[in-house]
Scaffold this active site. Sequence first.
Site, PDB file in Angstrom:
ATOM      1  N   ASN A   9       0.878  -1.176   0.000  1.00  0.00           N
ATOM      2  CA  ASN A   9       0.000   0.000   0.000  1.00  0.00           C
ATOM      3  C   ASN A   9       0.911   1.220   0.000  1.00  0.00           C
ATOM      4  OD1 ASN A   9      -1.753   2.084   0.493  1.00  0.00           O
ATOM      5  ND2 ASN A   9      -2.245   1.488   2.598  1.00  0.00           N
ATOM      6  N   TRP A  10       1.052   1.821  -1.184  1.00  0.00           N
ATOM      7  CA  TRP A  10       1.997   2.942  -1.309  1.00  0.00           C
ATOM      8  C   TRP A  10       1.465   4.211  -0.656  1.00  0.00           C
ATOM      9  CZ3 TRP A  10       3.269   2.270  -7.271  1.00  0.00           C
ATOM     10  CH2 TRP A  10       4.058   1.122  -7.437  1.00  0.00           C
ATOM     11  N   LYS A  11       0.212   4.244  -0.312  1.00  0.00           N
ATOM     12  CA  LYS A  11      -0.416   5.452   0.247  1.00  0.00           C
ATOM     13  C   LYS A  11      -0.139   6.644  -0.683  1.00  0.00           C
ATOM     14  CE  LYS A  11       0.128   3.442   4.767  1.00  0.00           C
ATOM     15  NZ  LYS A  11       0.067   3.626   6.203  1.00  0.00           N
ATOM     16  N   HIS A  94      -9.460   1.287   4.760  1.00  0.00           N
ATOM     17  CA  HIS A  94      -8.180   1.454   5.461  1.00  0.00           C
ATOM     18  C   HIS A  94      -8.397   2.374   6.657  1.00  0.00           C
ATOM     19  CE1 HIS A  94      -4.076   2.640   6.371  1.00  0.00           C
ATOM     20  NE2 HIS A  94      -3.710   1.541   5.747  1.00  0.00           N
ATOM     21  N   GLU A  96      -6.780   4.761   7.731  1.00  0.00           N
ATOM     22  CA  GLU A  96      -6.576   6.191   7.453  1.00  0.00           C
ATOM     23  C   GLU A  96      -7.814   6.799   6.791  1.00  0.00           C
ATOM     24  OE1 GLU A  96      -2.804   5.710   5.465  1.00  0.00           O
ATOM     25  OE2 GLU A  96      -1.939   5.139   7.385  1.00  0.00           O
ATOM     26  N   GLU A 166      -5.502  -5.016  10.508  1.00  0.00           N
ATOM     27  CA  GLU A 166      -4.487  -3.986  10.711  1.00  0.00           C
ATOM     28  C   GLU A 166      -4.772  -3.233  12.010  1.00  0.00           C
ATOM     29  OE1 GLU A 166      -2.486  -2.791   6.804  1.00  0.00           O
ATOM     30  OE2 GLU A 166      -4.227  -1.528   7.021  1.00  0.00           O
ATOM     31  N   GLY A 172       2.426   2.107  10.770  1.00  0.00           N
ATOM     32  CA  GLY A 172       3.396   3.194  10.617  1.00  0.00           C
ATOM     33  C   GLY A 172       4.082   3.595  11.903  1.00  0.00           C
ATOM     34  N   SER A 211       3.361  -2.307  10.405  1.00  0.00           N
ATOM     35  CA  SER A 211       4.813  -2.353  10.618  1.00  0.00           C
ATOM     36  C   SER A 211       5.405  -3.736  10.335  1.00  0.00           C
ATOM     37  CB  SER A 211       5.168  -1.876  12.035  1.00  0.00           C
ATOM     38  OG  SER A 211       4.745  -0.535  12.212  1.00  0.00           O
ATOM     39  N   GLY A 232       2.763  -1.151   4.306  1.00  0.00           N
ATOM     40  CA  GLY A 232       2.832   0.278   4.017  1.00  0.00           C
ATOM     41  C   GLY A 232       4.272   0.696   3.756  1.00  0.00           C
ATOM     42  N   GLY A 233       4.921   1.235   4.780  1.00  0.00           N
ATOM     43  CA  GLY A 233       6.251   1.818   4.631  1.00  0.00           C
ATOM     44  C   GLY A 233       7.247   0.931   3.897  1.00  0.00           C
TER      45      GLY A 233
HETATM   46  C1  PEP Z   1      -0.832   0.127   6.153  1.00  0.00           C
HETATM   47  O1  PEP Z   1      -1.021   1.331   6.226  1.00  0.00           O
HETATM   48  O2  PEP Z   1      -1.635  -0.588   5.529  1.00  0.00           O
HETATM   49  C2  PEP Z   1       0.351  -0.414   6.814  1.00  0.00           C
HETATM   50  C3  PEP Z   1       0.352  -1.662   7.137  1.00  0.00           C
HETATM   51  O3  PEP Z   1       1.377   0.472   7.043  1.00  0.00           O
HETATM   52  P1  PEP Z   1       2.825   0.137   7.696  1.00  0.00           P
HETATM   53  O4  PEP Z   1       3.303  -1.144   7.079  1.00  0.00           O
HETATM   54  O5  PEP Z   1       3.672   1.297   7.338  1.00  0.00           O
HETATM   55  O6  PEP Z   1       2.598  -0.004   9.165  1.00  0.00           O
END
Ligand code: PEP
Length: 249
Positions: A9-11, A94, A96, A166, A172, A211, A232-233
């Site tokens: 998920n590049w956001k 999501h 967010e 999640e 994050g 994470s 994500g990251g």
């Molecule tokens: C996400 O936002 O879907 C996610 C899992 O982010 P991260 O891996 O950065 O925690």
Amino acid sequence: MRQVLVAGNWKMNGSRESIKGLLDGIKAGMGDVKAQVAVCAPYVYLADVQTQLAGSSIGYGAQDIATEDAGAYTGEVSGPMLNDFGGKYVIVGHSERRSLYGEADADTAKKFAAARRHGLTPILCVGESLEERQSGVTEDVVARQLDAVIALEGVAALANAVVAYEPVWAIGTGMTASPEQAQDVHAFIRGKIAALDAGVAEGLQILYGGSMKPDNAAELISQADIDGGLIGGASLVAEDFLGICRAGG
Ligand code: PEP
């Protein structure tokens, strides 16, 4: 036997240039990856992603979808529009979207329905906040989020979907859920769905997100009910993302 899926998920990150480099790096390292792999890109880069992934085994999709199909909905992007770019997946609900844009369970359910209506595979995100975990209501929250979708679309709809657990406090933050914490919630999700339809529950890919990194992915994914990750990251760095993909078996 469920296949492992690792979805990035590049956001709201990247540029045309950086995405090209990222996809070149991922494609070059896919030789020893057995997991299914996908990336969820910002809308404006979907055409580039489509071109760059043509002929590759890497799937792709979007990070959100409009509840409606067309009309006066400024800024929204609909299922038929996404279909113009050929992707398979779309993330819905999501945390967010829920926390920053006020998306309610009912909105997420409508987005899930819109994805299905247009042949897209929704990646339905569920998860509790830190406060909710500390108050002992994690399962209630996750059940409520799932129930909104099941009430609108029926449990059979989950046969063509992916669920991502999640925990909001892990996204994050570098605070990954322990494999046991994650497995407990994944088992709860599968058990809840199994009570309605055992076959759907058995086939459902349930991803962990929060994470996930190359050094914790293998232990998480080896849990009985964890079928991969939503990343994500770490999905923004080819070697990190590939490290997680390789941890998927
Ligand atoms: C996400 O936002 O879907 C996610 C899992 O982010 P991260 O891996 O950065 O925690």
